[in-house]
Design an enzyme around this catalytic site. Structure first.
Site, PDB file in Angstrom:
ATOM      1  N   HIS A  27       0.597  -1.243   0.088  1.00  0.00           N
ATOM      2  CA  HIS A  27       0.024  -0.027  -0.095  1.00  0.00           C
ATOM      3  C   HIS A  27       0.916   1.277   0.026  1.00  0.00           C
ATOM      4  O   HIS A  27       0.254   2.236  -0.327  1.00  0.00           O
ATOM      5  CB  HIS A  27      -0.794  -0.087   1.162  1.00  0.00           C
ATOM      6  N   CYS A  28       2.017   1.091   0.337  1.00  0.00           N
ATOM      7  CA  CYS A  28       2.931   2.453   0.796  1.00  0.00           C
ATOM      8  C   CYS A  28       3.877   2.714  -0.588  1.00  0.00           C
ATOM      9  O   CYS A  28       3.934   3.720  -0.818  1.00  0.00           O
ATOM     10  CB  CYS A  28       3.734   2.113   1.887  1.00  0.00           C
ATOM     11  N   ILE A  29       4.920   1.837  -0.851  1.00  0.00           N
ATOM     12  CA  ILE A  29       6.116   2.065  -1.504  1.00  0.00           C
ATOM     13  C   ILE A  29       5.649   2.515  -2.909  1.00  0.00           C
ATOM     14  O   ILE A  29       6.272   3.591  -3.309  1.00  0.00           O
ATOM     15  CB  ILE A  29       7.170   0.941  -1.450  1.00  0.00           C
ATOM     16  N   VAL A  78       3.176   3.892  -3.920  1.00  0.00           N
ATOM     17  CA  VAL A  78       1.980   4.797  -3.793  1.00  0.00           C
ATOM     18  C   VAL A  78       2.477   6.398  -3.301  1.00  0.00           C
ATOM     19  O   VAL A  78       2.549   7.241  -3.886  1.00  0.00           O
ATOM     20  CB  VAL A  78       0.888   4.291  -2.957  1.00  0.00           C
ATOM     21  N   ASP A  79       3.218   6.267  -1.992  1.00  0.00           N
ATOM     22  CA  ASP A  79       3.398   7.355  -1.381  1.00  0.00           C
ATOM     23  C   ASP A  79       4.195   8.425  -1.970  1.00  0.00           C
ATOM     24  O   ASP A  79       4.279   9.621  -2.047  1.00  0.00           O
ATOM     25  CB  ASP A  79       4.148   6.937  -0.074  1.00  0.00           C
TER      26      ASP A  79
END
Ligand SMILES: NC(=O)c1ccc[n+]([C@@H]2O[C@H](COP(=O)([O-])OP(=O)(O)OC[C@H]3O[C@@H](n4cnc5c(N)ncnc54)[C@H](O)[C@@H]3O)[C@@H](O)[C@H]2O)c1
Length: 451
Positions: free
Chosen positions: A283-285, A287-288
């Site tokens: 969910h993070c790398i 997207v962020d």
């Protein structure tokens, strides 16, 4: 009338803590506060999750059901969809999703919606903390104005002269650093960065979190805290891209990149190993970093490292399918019409999370190229419709020597620990290994293609 509640109030016992968003971040946080003796209420818009939680059941593999049951039974934890109960809380922590929209731009609708649900119930003296990963400025530019529509004030004020600026409520940002499935570092051991809209808000949030984590790191503003989280994730994203690019070069040079990384990692300073793979997931790398690229445009600034890393990491699933095609070619077969078994749909090993998993992209490209493919994943007996993919008809194929032998190629996309790699190589005709999962397999090395 500013609140007479001091920031130090949040050092107290038996606080009423509301956690909005009971997902991968919110649920462990809720359980940690319950463990520390506080009265926690989880809020979520998904009634199914709320019912499961109140029945003491877990829907996230690595979160123990017994823990939820224990805190539900002791009345330290309950869950609800009734946001009017937020007025009972001392602290409100926001852990809702921050995805990208279809144009790969920040989708802050969940954060905005949450601020709108808090606003009518906001009380003097409450502490609100945003934990969702986002670009610098979100807390002050999006959340604060919505909350201040209540008539209560939390002025933006930095500097020593504002140490005791009067506030009606406290507002801060504190990024979550949850690493699902990490057995070494749980929430309690991971230091937490905290930045307030003003000094009293910062102190209030530090007081609260100091009760549940080993170390709290105060920073001067919510923007610094927001940016710190992005720096951490961009650092990973860029280094993964670097090592993915070096893998492609090493393969051409006939050098084993994993051997190279292991050798470099023996340097006791100035090096940190990152490993290549089939692409970015989670969910993070993936997207962020794009939250920052998007915000940077407002400042006429182009974040070139982020764009370049994105380009390389996005190309990796295509590279994997090309490698599968080349491996089949050596067996006088084409991708079109070949039977391919993909092992692992989760975005990383030993987790039940397939958000942004590169396997989903690999399967899509295989489909476009006419392959007949199946998958196996112990964490996903079947697949559901997702935002970008629809594999809802697919079920995990049980693994046996006969099944493995019936495919033209077996692709190791996620290196779950439960797989018996030697047995897989023994049985399969051809193994395409995207994770170096077969490094310890000694037999039939000629069947293995690393990519
Ligand atoms: N998953 C991780 O490992 C991780 C790590 C660090 C930071 N983060 C960040 O934490 C945030 C949350 O991520 P997550 O992985 O927990 O997401 P998630 O999808 O697992 O959980 C979010 C929850 O929020 C609920 N929700 C959505 N809108 C809501 C609303 N308006 N009100 C109440 N509930 C609502 C959803 O139903 C869901 O249960 C994101 O910003 C993410 O980038 C995630």
């Amino acid at each position: 009338m500013p609140t007479d509640r001091r920031p130090e109030f949040f050092k107290g016992a038996q606080l009423k803590v509301a956690i909005i968003g009971c997902g991968y971040v919110g649920l462990p946080l809720a359980l940690r506060f319950a463990e520390a003796g506080h009265k926690v209420t989880g809020y979520d818009t998904d009634p199914e999750k709320i019912n499961m939680l109140n029945a003491g059941r877990s829907y996230i593999e690595h979160i123990q059901q017994t823990k939820i049951q224990q805190f539900v039974n002791s009345r330290h934890f309950s869950a609800t969809t009734d946001f009017s109960r937020l007025k009972e809380a001392d602290a409100i922590l926001i852990c809702v999703p921050t995805p990208l929209n279809e144009y790969r731009e920040p989708d802050l609708s969940y954060v905005e919606q949450t601020a709108l649900s808090i606003q009518p119930h906001l009380q003097r003296g409450q502490l609100v903390v945003l934990e969702s990963t986002t670009y610098p400025g979100t807390t002050e530019e999006l959340v604060l104005p919505i909350l201040e529509k209540s008539g209560l004030r939390c002025p933006i004020a930095a500097g020593p002269e504002n140490e005791n600026v009067p506030v009606d409520f406290f507002l801060a940002f504190s990024p979550e650093r949850e690493d699902p499935g990490n057995k070494q570092y749980g929430l309690a051991q991971i230091p937490k960065v905290v930045g307030g809209v003003n000094a009293p808000s910062g102190r209030a949030a530090v007081s609260l979190y100091a009760q549940v984590v080993a170390k709290v790191i105060p920073v001067s503003s919510t923007r610094a805290a927001e940016m710190a989280k992005l720096l951490e994730n961009i650092f990973r994203c860029v280094n993964i891209a670097l090592v993915n690019e070096l893998k492609l070069l090493s393969m051409r040079m006939g050098v084993d990149i994993w051997e190279v990384i292991d050798a470099a990692a023996t340097k006791p300073f100035g090096f940190m190993p990152f490993y290549p793979g089939p692409g970015l997931g989670g969910h993070c790398i993936p997207v962020d970093p794009f939250y920052l690229s998007w915000k940077a445009r407002e400042y006429d600034f182009s974040t070139r490292f982020i764009e370049l890393a994105g380009e390389i990491n996005t190309s990796m699933p295509y590279h994997i399918v090309d490698a599968i095609a080349a491996a089949l070619n050596n067996h006088k077969k084409s991708v079109k019409g070949s039977k391919i078994l993909v092992l692992g749909v989760a975005y990383k090993k030993d987790v039940d999370d397939l958000r942004e998993s590169p396997t989903l992209k690999i399967m899509q490209i295989l489909q476009e190229r006419g392959a007949n493919f199946d998958y196996n994943d112990p964490y996903f007996p079947q697949l559901r419709k997702m935002r970008h993919y629809n594999y809802e008809h697919m079920k995990s194929v049980p693994l046996s020597a006969e099944t493995l032998a019936s495919y033209d190629a077996v692709v190791i996309a996620t290196d779950h620990s439960s797989y018996d790699y030697a047995a897989i190589v023994d049985a399969a005709k051809l193994v395409v290994d995207t994770r170096n999962a077969t490094r310890r397999v000694l037999r039939h090395r000629n069947k293995i293609v690393q990519c």
